[in-house]
Design a protein around this motif. Structure first.
Motif, PDB file in Angstrom:
ATOM      1  N   CYS A 107       0.843  -1.189   0.000  1.00  7.74           N
ATOM      2  CA  CYS A 107       0.000   0.000   0.000  1.00  7.74           C
ATOM      3  C   CYS A 107       0.886   1.250   0.000  1.00  7.74           C
ATOM      4  O   CYS A 107       2.076   1.171   0.268  1.00  7.74           O
ATOM      5  N   VAL A 108       0.294   2.384  -0.307  1.00  2.87           N
ATOM      6  CA  VAL A 108       1.022   3.646  -0.436  1.00  2.87           C
ATOM      7  C   VAL A 108       0.345   4.681   0.450  1.00  2.87           C
ATOM      8  O   VAL A 108      -0.885   4.718   0.544  1.00  2.87           O
ATOM      9  N   MET A 109       1.148   5.516   1.091  1.00  3.05           N
ATOM     10  CA  MET A 109       0.579   6.604   1.870  1.00  3.05           C
ATOM     11  C   MET A 109       1.503   7.812   1.832  1.00  3.05           C
ATOM     12  O   MET A 109       2.718   7.682   1.704  1.00  3.05           O
ATOM     13  N   GLY A 110       0.914   8.981   1.903  1.00  6.86           N
ATOM     14  CA  GLY A 110       1.675  10.222   1.874  1.00  6.86           C
ATOM     15  C   GLY A 110       0.795  11.381   1.442  1.00  6.86           C
ATOM     16  O   GLY A 110      -0.393  11.213   1.139  1.00  6.86           O
ATOM     17  N   GLU A 111       1.381  12.559   1.393  1.00  6.89           N
ATOM     18  CA  GLU A 111       0.647  13.765   1.027  1.00  6.89           C
ATOM     19  C   GLU A 111       0.411  13.806  -0.485  1.00  6.89           C
ATOM     20  O   GLU A 111       1.370  13.741  -1.268  1.00  6.89           O
ATOM     21  N   ASP A 112      -0.835  13.890  -0.884  1.00  6.96           N
ATOM     22  CA  ASP A 112      -1.220  14.026  -2.291  1.00  6.96           C
ATOM     23  C   ASP A 112      -0.820  12.841  -3.160  1.00  6.96           C
ATOM     24  O   ASP A 112      -0.676  12.980  -4.379  1.00  6.96           O
ATOM     25  N   VAL A 113      -0.635  11.652  -2.563  1.00  6.40           N
ATOM     26  CA  VAL A 113      -0.260  10.491  -3.372  1.00  6.40           C
ATOM     27  C   VAL A 113      -1.465   9.875  -4.071  1.00  6.40           C
ATOM     28  O   VAL A 113      -1.303   9.083  -4.994  1.00  6.40           O
ATOM     29  N   THR A 123       2.764   8.260  -8.369  1.00  7.74           N
ATOM     30  CA  THR A 123       1.605   7.423  -8.023  1.00  7.74           C
ATOM     31  C   THR A 123       0.369   7.764  -8.857  1.00  7.74           C
ATOM     32  O   THR A 123      -0.750   7.397  -8.492  1.00  7.74           O
ATOM     33  N   LYS A 124       0.554   8.448  -9.961  1.00  6.90           N
ATOM     34  CA  LYS A 124      -0.577   8.856 -10.793  1.00  6.90           C
ATOM     35  C   LYS A 124      -1.374   7.650 -11.279  1.00  6.90           C
ATOM     36  O   LYS A 124      -0.824   6.684 -11.819  1.00  6.90           O
ATOM     37  N   GLY A 125      -2.681   7.685 -11.073  1.00  4.83           N
ATOM     38  CA  GLY A 125      -3.574   6.639 -11.551  1.00  4.83           C
ATOM     39  C   GLY A 125      -3.728   5.457 -10.604  1.00  4.83           C
ATOM     40  O   GLY A 125      -4.603   4.604 -10.821  1.00  4.83           O
TER      41      GLY A 125
END
Length: 503
Positions: A107-113, A123-125
């Protein structure tokens, strides 16, 4: 590496090509099938500078290939190789996407991801494809979401934490150092922390002090952390996939100028440090602040309360660092630090607070940039500071009885080093031993070794010996704790071996 000049005409492209004199010797891009359609690739003109130094001009049609800097046959053979061309940020995204397809725990986490796609579109799309729970947009709270990622890794997920800029992750330093690096050790192996921490860093183009930091040296002394840096689309994808699959916490450094974005997207948030304010305001402000407190390895205080943080701070521009070791220099350095116009970090060892000695009644201050000659000698220069001063002096008594005459210098100034005092000693003894409580990897000893080698190499008759603490979190058990820190007997043995080499 592939560099893109978007929207160039033929003449402009040729001029840009002529101005590029640097060639990049990086691995050819060999990646699986592309997720971009042919129409997307032909949408506009762009000049491609490949990793082998050749240049291609894409004019939106199959006939738009420009003359390359190498032979046409080389370009033709390159075009026939398997794989597909990607920009570095696209390669990172492709590696991330493949691992998310492969493993539902990623999974991915962060500001504006999420729906924005990340500050550099890595992380676009992905939010649209995997949903908001696997691609999680977070508040502007680096310490919080990094800690959340570490906790998620402890429970079996494989999170990728993105810092919008690596400099912002300094706000999460406590999580990265005390939790991410230590928890596998302090839990007795009960937890693994398979987390990837990544984001853009390095010196960009006029991004200012806060957005142009090189943080590799800040993190390299943390036990339990792996660090890698990508430099080509090929290794960016490969390192991303390897980092996600690793059972260790991995920091992936990506340089902001290697993404090959067509435009620069700036986000200004309030993460400012002492040196940033001074630089950004062109010297209009000084930052006369003293930061101080207890540190070092105490007695069974555990890993989190037994850290030597000198190495963490030594790479910060504009910061001075000093370490006191006696009541006399503690007072003198404190007064000098308070009067200084520079920000000063004063390191105090937790086991030295109860030392007692007689000090002058009259006022005095110590020079913040001056080392102290503790014991003159002829045979070997012993450089040390803080608590290790007493281990070295204890060893010196034994060495004198063995016929050696060690010179002992308390360097006191950890940044900058007093190379005048140190150099004069090296020129006299021609042998150097450094004794520190800091970690061996990236510690003060490593920086001091480099400085001496660079400035006084011709005066050395033997390699510099550096005795440092083990690269592990400090154990709670007293016996194990003692084993991680340099002891006087080790100093005696090392000095004897260093001097015997020249006899």
């Amino acid at each position: 590496m592939v560099t893109i000049f978007q929207g160039l005409g033929g003449a402009a492209a040729a001029a840009a090509a002529a101005s590029l004199t640097n060639s990049f010797d990086s691995k050819k891009l060999l990646l699986p099938s592309s997720r971009r359609s042919p129409a997307e690739r032909k949408a506009s003109s762009f000049l491609v500078v490949r990793s082998d130094g050749s240049l291609n001009l894409n004019l939106g049609s199959s006939n738009g290939r420009a003359r390359t800097t190498k032979a046409d046959t080389s370009a033709a053979s390159s075009a026939l190789k398997p794989g597909h061309e990607l920009l570095l940020f696209e390669a990172l995204r492709e590696g991330l996407e493949e691992e998310m397809d492969r493993d539902m725990h990623v999974c991915v986490m962060g500001e504006d991801v999420g729906h924005y796609g990340g500050s550099y579109k890595v992380t676009k799309g992905l939010a649209e494809k995997y949903g908001d729970l696997r691609v999680l947009d977070t508040p502007i709270a680096e310490n919080s979401f990094t800690g959340m990622g570490i906790g998620a890794a402890m429970t079996g997920l494989r999170p990728i934490v993105e810092g919008m800029n690596m400099g912002f992750l300094l706000l999460a330093f406590n999580q990265i150092s005390n939790n991410c690096g230590m928890l596998h050790y302090t839990s007795g192996g009960q937890f693994t922390i398979p987390i990837v921490i990544r984001g853009p860093g390095g010196v960009g183009r006029q991004l200012g002090a806060e957005h142009s930091q090189r943080l590799e040296s800040y993190f390299q002394s943390i036990p339990g952390i792996q660090m890698v840096a990508c430099s080509t689309p090929y290794n960016a994808k490969g390192l991303m996939k390897a980092a996600i699959r690793s059972e260790n916490p991995v920091i992936l450094f990506e340089h902001v100028l290697l993404y090959n974005l067509k435009e620069r997207i700036l986000h200004w948030y309030g993460h400012w440090s002492c040196h940033d304010w001074l630089e950004a305001n062109c010297g209009q402000f000084t930052i006369p602040i003293v930061i101080r407190g207890p540190g070092g390895v105490g007695r069974q205080l555990g890993a989190e309360h037994s850290q030597c943080l000198e190495s963490y701070f030594q790479s910060i521009p504009g910061i001075q660092m000093v370490a006191c070791s006696t009541p006399y220099n503690a007072k003198g350095l404190m007064k000098a630090a308070i009067r200084s116009e520079n920000p000063v970090i004063l390191f105090e060892h937790v086991l030295l607070y109860n030392l007692k000695e007689r000090i002058p009644d009259e006022e005095y201050i110590c020079n913040l940039e001056e080392a102290e000659m503790v014991r003159p000698g002829e045979h070997v220069t012993n450089l040390t500071y803080s608590r290790m001063r007493y281990h070295v002096m204890q060893a010196a008594k034994t060495l004198v009885n063995k016929g050696y005459d060690p010179e002992v210098i308390d360097i006191r100034s950890l940044k900058p080093f007093d190379l005048h005092t140190i150099g004069n000693s090296v020129k006299k003894t021609h042998r150097v031993m450094i004794v520190e409580e800091c970690m061996r990897t990236g510690g003060i000893g490593a920086s001091l070794t480099a400085a001496i080698t660079e400035n006084f190499h011709d005066y050395l008759d033997a390699p510099i010996v550096c005795l440092s603490s083990q690269d592990v979190p400090t154990p709670y058990a007293g016996t194990l704790e003692e084993w991680t820190v340099v002891q006087p007997a080790q100093i005696v043995t090392a000095v004897g071996q260093l001097c015997q080499k020249l006899q």
